[in-house]
Write a protein that holds these residues in place. Structure first.
Motif, PDB file in Angstrom:
ATOM      1  N   SER A  18      -0.585 -14.871 -49.105  1.00  0.00           N
ATOM      2  CA  SER A  18       0.498 -15.841 -49.279  1.00  0.00           C
ATOM      3  C   SER A  18       1.704 -15.453 -48.439  1.00  0.00           C
ATOM      4  O   SER A  18       1.929 -14.276 -48.122  1.00  0.00           O
ATOM      5  CB  SER A  18       0.924 -15.937 -50.746  1.00  0.00           C
ATOM      6  OG  SER A  18       1.494 -14.719 -51.196  1.00  0.00           O
ATOM      7  N   VAL A  19       2.462 -16.470 -48.071  1.00  0.00           N
ATOM      8  CA  VAL A  19       3.761 -16.310 -47.434  1.00  0.00           C
ATOM      9  C   VAL A  19       4.759 -17.101 -48.273  1.00  0.00           C
ATOM     10  O   VAL A  19       4.549 -18.283 -48.557  1.00  0.00           O
ATOM     11  CB  VAL A  19       3.758 -16.831 -45.984  1.00  0.00           C
ATOM     12  CG1 VAL A  19       5.151 -16.691 -45.370  1.00  0.00           C
ATOM     13  CG2 VAL A  19       2.716 -16.104 -45.141  1.00  0.00           C
ATOM     14  N   ALA A  20       5.815 -16.440 -48.720  1.00  0.00           N
ATOM     15  CA  ALA A  20       6.826 -17.096 -49.545  1.00  0.00           C
ATOM     16  C   ALA A  20       8.200 -16.867 -48.941  1.00  0.00           C
ATOM     17  O   ALA A  20       8.441 -15.863 -48.259  1.00  0.00           O
ATOM     18  CB  ALA A  20       6.778 -16.558 -50.972  1.00  0.00           C
TER      19      ALA A  20
ATOM     20  N   PRO B 174      -4.918  -5.554 -51.034  1.00  0.00           N
ATOM     21  CA  PRO B 174      -4.580  -6.939 -51.367  1.00  0.00           C
ATOM     22  C   PRO B 174      -3.290  -7.099 -52.177  1.00  0.00           C
ATOM     23  O   PRO B 174      -2.704  -8.186 -52.196  1.00  0.00           O
ATOM     24  CB  PRO B 174      -5.790  -7.404 -52.177  1.00  0.00           C
ATOM     25  CG  PRO B 174      -6.377  -6.149 -52.744  1.00  0.00           C
ATOM     26  CD  PRO B 174      -6.157  -5.112 -51.688  1.00  0.00           C
ATOM     27  N   ASP B 175      -2.840  -6.028 -52.857  1.00  0.00           N
ATOM     28  CA  ASP B 175      -1.652  -6.145 -53.702  1.00  0.00           C
ATOM     29  C   ASP B 175      -0.362  -5.738 -52.998  1.00  0.00           C
ATOM     30  O   ASP B 175       0.715  -5.820 -53.582  1.00  0.00           O
ATOM     31  CB  ASP B 175      -1.820  -5.285 -54.964  1.00  0.00           C
ATOM     32  CG  ASP B 175      -2.974  -5.749 -55.831  1.00  0.00           C
ATOM     33  OD1 ASP B 175      -3.151  -6.975 -55.951  1.00  0.00           O
ATOM     34  OD2 ASP B 175      -3.698  -4.889 -56.371  1.00  0.00           O
ATOM     35  N   ASP B 176      -0.465  -5.277 -51.755  1.00  0.00           N
ATOM     36  CA  ASP B 176       0.734  -4.858 -51.032  1.00  0.00           C
ATOM     37  C   ASP B 176       1.528  -6.073 -50.548  1.00  0.00           C
ATOM     38  O   ASP B 176       0.973  -7.145 -50.313  1.00  0.00           O
ATOM     39  CB  ASP B 176       0.367  -3.997 -49.826  1.00  0.00           C
ATOM     40  CG  ASP B 176      -0.170  -2.626 -50.235  1.00  0.00           C
ATOM     41  OD1 ASP B 176      -0.290  -2.382 -51.453  1.00  0.00           O
ATOM     42  OD2 ASP B 176      -0.462  -1.818 -49.345  1.00  0.00           O
ATOM     43  N   GLU B 177       2.861  -5.864 -50.387  1.00  0.00           N
ATOM     44  CA  GLU B 177       3.740  -6.925 -49.894  1.00  0.00           C
ATOM     45  C   GLU B 177       4.672  -6.379 -48.821  1.00  0.00           C
ATOM     46  O   GLU B 177       5.184  -5.262 -48.923  1.00  0.00           O
ATOM     47  CB  GLU B 177       4.572  -7.520 -51.025  1.00  0.00           C
ATOM     48  CG  GLU B 177       3.816  -8.400 -51.992  1.00  0.00           C
ATOM     49  CD  GLU B 177       4.753  -9.093 -52.961  1.00  0.00           C
ATOM     50  OE1 GLU B 177       5.284 -10.173 -52.617  1.00  0.00           O
ATOM     51  OE2 GLU B 177       4.973  -8.545 -54.053  1.00  0.00           O
ATOM     52  N   PHE B 178       4.919  -7.195 -47.837  1.00  0.00           N
ATOM     53  CA  PHE B 178       5.856  -6.899 -46.762  1.00  0.00           C
ATOM     54  C   PHE B 178       6.979  -7.925 -46.831  1.00  0.00           C
ATOM     55  O   PHE B 178       6.733  -9.105 -47.124  1.00  0.00           O
ATOM     56  CB  PHE B 178       5.143  -6.985 -45.409  1.00  0.00           C
ATOM     57  CG  PHE B 178       6.055  -7.017 -44.224  1.00  0.00           C
ATOM     58  CD1 PHE B 178       6.525  -5.847 -43.666  1.00  0.00           C
ATOM     59  CD2 PHE B 178       6.443  -8.227 -43.666  1.00  0.00           C
ATOM     60  CE1 PHE B 178       7.370  -5.873 -42.562  1.00  0.00           C
ATOM     61  CE2 PHE B 178       7.284  -8.267 -42.568  1.00  0.00           C
ATOM     62  CZ  PHE B 178       7.747  -7.084 -42.018  1.00  0.00           C
TER      63      PHE B 178
ATOM     64  N   VAL C 140       5.290 -11.476 -47.297  1.00  0.00           N
ATOM     65  CA  VAL C 140       3.884 -11.712 -46.980  1.00  0.00           C
ATOM     66  C   VAL C 140       3.048 -10.820 -47.880  1.00  0.00           C
ATOM     67  O   VAL C 140       3.260  -9.605 -47.935  1.00  0.00           O
ATOM     68  CB  VAL C 140       3.585 -11.390 -45.500  1.00  0.00           C
ATOM     69  CG1 VAL C 140       2.111 -11.641 -45.190  1.00  0.00           C
ATOM     70  CG2 VAL C 140       4.473 -12.217 -44.578  1.00  0.00           C
ATOM     71  N   ALA C 141       2.092 -11.401 -48.589  1.00  0.00           N
ATOM     72  CA  ALA C 141       1.214 -10.656 -49.486  1.00  0.00           C
ATOM     73  C   ALA C 141      -0.235 -10.781 -49.015  1.00  0.00           C
ATOM     74  O   ALA C 141      -0.629 -11.811 -48.473  1.00  0.00           O
ATOM     75  CB  ALA C 141       1.347 -11.173 -50.915  1.00  0.00           C
ATOM     76  N   GLY C 142      -1.008  -9.727 -49.222  1.00  0.00           N
ATOM     77  CA  GLY C 142      -2.418  -9.750 -48.846  1.00  0.00           C
ATOM     78  C   GLY C 142      -2.645  -9.633 -47.364  1.00  0.00           C
ATOM     79  O   GLY C 142      -3.689 -10.059 -46.857  1.00  0.00           O
ATOM     80  N   LEU C 143      -1.712  -9.054 -46.641  1.00  0.00           N
ATOM     81  CA  LEU C 143      -1.806  -8.969 -45.185  1.00  0.00           C
ATOM     82  C   LEU C 143      -2.948  -8.050 -44.748  1.00  0.00           C
ATOM     83  O   LEU C 143      -3.618  -8.300 -43.748  1.00  0.00           O
ATOM     84  CB  LEU C 143      -0.480  -8.465 -44.611  1.00  0.00           C
ATOM     85  CG  LEU C 143      -0.330  -8.423 -43.093  1.00  0.00           C
ATOM     86  CD1 LEU C 143      -0.392  -9.835 -42.524  1.00  0.00           C
ATOM     87  CD2 LEU C 143       0.984  -7.745 -42.701  1.00  0.00           C
ATOM     88  N   ILE C 144      -3.188  -6.985 -45.519  1.00  0.00           N
ATOM     89  CA  ILE C 144      -4.235  -6.018 -45.195  1.00  0.00           C
ATOM     90  C   ILE C 144      -5.397  -6.178 -46.169  1.00  0.00           C
ATOM     91  O   ILE C 144      -5.201  -6.117 -47.393  1.00  0.00           O
ATOM     92  CB  ILE C 144      -3.682  -4.582 -45.266  1.00  0.00           C
ATOM     93  CG1 ILE C 144      -2.471  -4.431 -44.335  1.00  0.00           C
ATOM     94  CG2 ILE C 144      -4.756  -3.566 -44.911  1.00  0.00           C
ATOM     95  CD1 ILE C 144      -1.755  -3.112 -44.463  1.00  0.00           C
ATOM     96  N   ASN C 145      -6.602  -6.396 -45.644  1.00  0.00           N
ATOM     97  CA  ASN C 145      -7.762  -6.653 -46.506  1.00  0.00           C
ATOM     98  C   ASN C 145      -7.987  -5.553 -47.530  1.00  0.00           C
ATOM     99  O   ASN C 145      -8.317  -5.820 -48.688  1.00  0.00           O
ATOM    100  CB  ASN C 145      -9.028  -6.828 -45.659  1.00  0.00           C
ATOM    101  CG  ASN C 145      -9.033  -8.119 -44.881  1.00  0.00           C
ATOM    102  OD1 ASN C 145      -8.279  -9.046 -45.202  1.00  0.00           O
ATOM    103  ND2 ASN C 145      -9.848  -8.202 -43.837  1.00  0.00           N
TER     104      ASN C 145
END
Length: 402
Positions: free
Chosen positions: A284-286, A319-323, A311-316
């Motif tokens: 997701s992008v919020a 999945p719970d990390d956020e940037f 941005v969430a789920g950027l790295i397969n």
């Protein structure tokens, strides 16, 4: 009007008795009781690398202890819920000592103190269309709250600086809350309205560790209303307004006749910009935008703007990390700049904070969050160079049913 002193211990004891008695009547290991104990320890090694008031670093921490009672869990009364929330902070006060910024680099930066932060009971109707909450209450838990912005470390991305700066001891937000009554109703299709009436001076301004309740006509009340919409990709779309009933000193005439009208407004839009799935990972992008204004006669920051994207789920594999990338801009009012000029001090027009952060969920109980912030015109003081701050926030979480 004579001050009405209310014993905090009595209020705490009444709510604690309701919660604790219900726990004693239930089975400690039975999650169906709906009563849960939560503990969160947040620590931050934090350092100012350049600019600001002086370079150097320290350590900030925050301990949150909560007992939450879900609706219907207190003596089986339908719709009745409650919260007991104690917090403890050390006295690092990093922004004041190292940076000199108005936005406050860390959202857990607070004077030393062990405090009862929240203690309230809430009753909601059967269809959840109406609810009433009374007790010690964190205004920012429901008002001027932006879900997407909660990822960030800087204090401006909690409650907006325009409202957060107000009052003799701040509004009823971290780290000191006040006695409050909150009413909320839903209109269907995601629309809602809420109103809060709060003691105008939380705790004791002369004792940062105090959370005493002292109701008086001199202190007055803070009244806040918010209309909003939450549905689908809209995490929140809201318009709020607030006012103090007490009179305040004008910035340009401290100690002179006081004026009324310390009020303001805020508007915010928070939504998912994109949601999808790839390789079995939800992505997701919020993003959000918030704008608010306070009366410049009484408050240094007249206009506050906050915006950012996550941005969430950027790295397969994570999945719970956020940037996230966020900006907070505070624009000073003419009265504040005039007052500074009267004191022979120059003032910049704005303070701007740029924050880049990454939250990594290591385990169910540990989260690491490296964070970097660049502060332009800290404190709107032209004598201070732009500051560069690095933070490593970590959170330890524990939760168990009672």
């Amino acid at each position: 009007m004579k001050s009405a002193h209310i014993c905090l211990t009595a209020i705490w004891s009444c709510i604690a008795l309701l919660l604790a008695t219900e726990v004693a009547l239930g089975e400690a290991a039975d999650t169906s009781t709906g009563i849960v104990f939560n503990a969160v320890y947040t620590g931050e090694p934090i350092r100012n690398l350049d600019g600001g008031q002086r370079t150097g670093g320290t350590y900030i921490d925050n301990l949150d202890l909560q007992i939450e009672a879900a609706p219907g869990s207190i003596f089986g009364i339908s719709g009745l819920s409650g919260l007991l929330y104690v917090l403890n902070n050390n006295s690092a006060e990093f922004s004041a000592e190292y940076v000199g910024d108005m936005h406050i680099v860390s959202s857990i930066d607070a004077p030393r103190g062990l405090r009862l932060f929240e203690a309230w009971l809430d009753w909601a109707s059967a269809n959840n269309g109406f609810s009433a909450r009374f007790g010690l209450y964190d205004l920012n838990s429901e008002f001027d709250a932006v879900d997407t912005a909660s990822l960030f470390v800087n204090g401006a991305h909690g409650m907006g600086t325009d409202l957060g700066q107000t009052g003799l001891n701040g509004p009823s937000i971290f780290p000191v809350s006040s006695l409050s009554l909150r009413l909320r109703t839903g209109f269907g299709s995601g629309a809602y309205a809420q109103l809060a009436i709060l003691d105008g001076v939380p705790g004791d301004p002369d004792d940062p560790g105090s959370n005493e309740i002292d109701l008086s006509s001199e202190d007055g009340a803070l009244i806040v209303g918010e209309l909003g919409y939450v549905r689908g990709d809209w995490r929140k779309l809201a318009l709020g307004a607030w006012t103090y009933t007490a009179d305040f000193d004008r910035l340009t005439n401290p100690g002179g006749p006081q004026d009324d009208g310390n009020n303001g407004w805020y508007a915010l839009a928070d939504r998912y910009l994109w949601r999808g799935e790839g390789s079995g990972v939800e992505r997701s992008v919020a993003g959000w935008l918030r704008v608010g204004q306070a009366d410049q006669r009484f408050n240094p920051i007249q206009t506050s703007i906050g915006t950012g994207v996550t941005v969430a789920g950027l790295i397969n594999s994570r999945p719970d990390d956020e940037f996230g990338l966020a900006f907070a801009i505070g624009v000073t009012g003419d009265d504040y700049r005039d007052a500074r000029q009267q004191d022979g001090l120059a003032t910049d027009r704005h303070e701007t904070n740029v924050e880049l952060t990454y939250s990594a969920k290591i385990t169910d109980w540990l989260t690491l969050q490296p964070d970097i912030q660049y502060i332009i015109n800290p404190g709107t003081n032209p004598e201070l160079d732009n500051a560069l701050v690095v933070v490593l926030r970590f959170e330890l979480n524990f939760s168990t049913p009672l």
